[in-house]
Scaffold this active site. Sequence first.
Site, PDB file in Angstrom:
ATOM      1  N   HIS A 160       0.811  -1.222   0.000  1.00 55.95           N
ATOM      2  CA  HIS A 160       0.000   0.000   0.000  1.00 55.95           C
ATOM      3  C   HIS A 160       0.843   1.269   0.000  1.00 55.95           C
ATOM      4  CE1 HIS A 160      -4.089  -1.715   0.693  1.00 55.95           C
ATOM      5  NE2 HIS A 160      -3.331  -2.767   0.952  1.00 55.95           N
ATOM      6  N   ASP A 368       3.473   9.433  -1.077  1.00 61.71           N
ATOM      7  CA  ASP A 368       2.292   8.699  -0.640  1.00 61.71           C
ATOM      8  C   ASP A 368       2.067   7.548  -1.613  1.00 61.71           C
ATOM      9  OD1 ASP A 368       0.009   8.202   0.922  1.00 61.71           O
ATOM     10  OD2 ASP A 368      -0.575  10.315   0.912  1.00 61.71           O
TER      11      ASP A 368
HETATM   12  P1  ADQ Z   1      -2.989   6.196   4.735  1.00 62.36           P
HETATM   13  O1  ADQ Z   1      -1.591   6.681   4.833  1.00 62.36           O
HETATM   14  O2  ADQ Z   1      -3.734   6.048   5.993  1.00 62.36           O
HETATM   15  O3  ADQ Z   1      -3.076   4.824   3.925  1.00 62.36           O
HETATM   16  P2  ADQ Z   1      -4.914   7.625   2.830  1.00 62.36           P
HETATM   17  O4  ADQ Z   1      -4.952   6.961   1.520  1.00 62.36           O
HETATM   18  O5  ADQ Z   1      -4.881   9.082   2.750  1.00 62.36           O
HETATM   19  O6  ADQ Z   1      -3.681   7.295   3.767  1.00 62.36           O
HETATM   20  O7  ADQ Z   1      -6.195   7.052   3.540  1.00 62.36           O
HETATM   21  C1  ADQ Z   1      -6.664   7.573   4.605  1.00 62.36           C
HETATM   22  C2  ADQ Z   1      -8.076   7.119   4.882  1.00 62.36           C
HETATM   23  O8  ADQ Z   1      -8.275   7.541   6.193  1.00 62.36           O
HETATM   24  C3  ADQ Z   1      -9.102   7.795   3.992  1.00 62.36           C
HETATM   25  O9  ADQ Z   1     -10.215   6.957   3.780  1.00 62.36           O
HETATM   26  C4  ADQ Z   1      -9.486   9.022   4.824  1.00 62.36           C
HETATM   27  O10 ADQ Z   1     -10.826   9.404   4.696  1.00 62.36           O
HETATM   28  C5  ADQ Z   1      -9.216   8.566   6.250  1.00 62.36           C
HETATM   29  N1  ADQ Z   1      -8.684   9.706   7.041  1.00 62.36           N
HETATM   30  C6  ADQ Z   1      -7.481  10.303   6.954  1.00 62.36           C
HETATM   31  N2  ADQ Z   1      -7.378  11.311   7.830  1.00 62.36           N
HETATM   32  C7  ADQ Z   1      -8.543  11.373   8.478  1.00 62.36           C
HETATM   33  C8  ADQ Z   1      -9.056  12.215   9.508  1.00 62.36           C
HETATM   34  N3  ADQ Z   1      -8.351  13.229  10.028  1.00 62.36           N
HETATM   35  N4  ADQ Z   1     -10.308  11.973   9.924  1.00 62.36           N
HETATM   36  C9  ADQ Z   1     -11.035  10.976   9.385  1.00 62.36           C
HETATM   37  N5  ADQ Z   1     -10.614  10.153   8.420  1.00 62.36           N
HETATM   38  C10 ADQ Z   1      -9.381  10.341   7.972  1.00 62.36           C
HETATM   39  C11 ADQ Z   1      -2.165   3.958   3.239  1.00 62.36           C
HETATM   40  C12 ADQ Z   1      -1.181   4.617   2.269  1.00 62.36           C
HETATM   41  C13 ADQ Z   1      -1.927   5.415   1.217  1.00 62.36           C
HETATM   42  C14 ADQ Z   1      -2.948   4.526   0.498  1.00 62.36           C
HETATM   43  C15 ADQ Z   1      -3.803   3.771   1.509  1.00 62.36           C
HETATM   44  C16 ADQ Z   1      -4.681   2.738   0.826  1.00 62.36           C
HETATM   45  O11 ADQ Z   1      -0.264   5.443   2.961  1.00 62.36           O
HETATM   46  O12 ADQ Z   1      -1.029   5.978   0.275  1.00 62.36           O
HETATM   47  O13 ADQ Z   1      -3.778   5.324  -0.309  1.00 62.36           O
HETATM   48  O14 ADQ Z   1      -3.013   3.085   2.466  1.00 62.36           O
HETATM   49  O15 ADQ Z   1      -3.917   1.874   0.055  1.00 62.36           O
END
Ligand code: ADQ
Length: 472
Positions: A160, A368
Amino acid sequence: MSRLVVVSNRVADPRKTAAGGLAVALAEVLNNTGGLWFGWSGKIVETADGVTPPESPVHKQHAGPVTLATVDLSREDHDAYYLGYANGVLWPVMHYRLDLADFDAGYISGYRRVNQMFARKLAPLLQPDDIIWIHDYHLIPLAAELRAMGCGQRIGFFLHIPLPPPLIMAAIPAHDWLMRALFAYDLVGFQSHADLLHFDRYVQAEAHAEQLGNGRYRAFSRTLVAGAFPIGIDVEEFIALGKNPESVEMHDRMRHDYAKRKLLIGVDRLDYSKGLPHRMRAFRQLLQQYPENRNLTTLIQIASPSRETVLAYGGILRELESLCGSINGDFGDLDWMPVRYMHRTVARKRLPGLYRAGHVALVTPLRDGMNLVAKEFIAAQDPADPGVLVLSRFAGAAEQLKEAILVNPYDTEATAQAIQLALQMPLKERRRRHAALLATIRREDVHWWCQNFLAALSETEAAASGAPWLRL
Ligand code: ADQ
């Protein structure tokens, strides 16, 4: 049809919507196919100093069509495997932050110990024709441990987070061991073509792998297929979520409270990879360089608490608080606070409303794997009057979301200019870009991701029994 077995560090009840990209995406998949989801329970077993805790039993729970099977971790294993190796070494290095990596030699043995324990607990639960899908950097050696126990099922792995260029990977003391472990899988999936290219360069240079065409590589007497499978979101589900009363209330309240202002929105986990201090500096630059935004633009930054016990995360919290404080101190007025920063998680059912209230989303990670916030923001918009996405070119999502305004978050001035462009963008242009972005995330959604990965996995040659299993 084969049963699907998903393995990831954390297991979430697929009947509940949880925050976190991985949990949300996997819940979508398993709810549709049924099967087994195996991982850590999230529980740490404490024992007195010097006493080895008994090995955890497997806890089983049924969640509709899905069986959840979890194990606990001892404090020592958790600290070495999760905090130490996964989040103190692999996470920073794979996000290009060698300066933040803590190469303590003790961590890797804990990482290996937990992967071996997972294999011992999982193997008896497996059926001969299961398809096994292992997720993320916590569990890279798991397939090799399962193979060593004689498991011949098809096993796929999805990373991921990014895979860095070979010379950065090579800074990990056990990098060759990790990459060798990947060859126990039949299919290895990455988020982007950039990651796939890094894999290709690494295995050819460091492992002298033979390229067999169509994504196939041979090394260590094993053949694997590697490919890019960009993860998506469930667009229709997210649009429906935006119609619930909590989301509508969130949107209406924000638009009412900030009726005279334009809203910039940032939603992230509080992680150094997300580029939050750089974002704050770009916002400060915007207010300096384009003073017409003073009093009229507010940045709402939500940063959810994350991995607070990992050493490298302490600094980012303090730096962010101090940057927000200084922007508010230097530019704020009695009736205008330029930055509203909240160190918390927004309930998922309110998120679409928050995104929809934003005129511009700032998704500006330094690196990311994908970034699902960018995709959620697009899905949440009103197509008749959509907001604009400012997206870092270093997010995996930038390979797909070409109609966003792409920025280099290290370039403060250029990012400020991009935010200004987004704030000024005429309606016609906003609609054009949004329609194209929405079509992309609809076409390449989470179901597409899952189907593509599982189809590619079932097309790999079945592991012949008696094959020379890769031993680590
Ligand atoms: P993350 O680094 O956690 O995931 P991201 O893809 O941005 O990053 O996903 C975050 C999820 O958490 C989203 O569904 C978002 O809505 C939720 N989220 C983030 N901050 C939040 C907040 N303050 N309040 C509520 N909800 C929040 C890892 C990798 C990413 C990749 C994902 C999935 O780092 O690059 O996209 O896995 O593969």
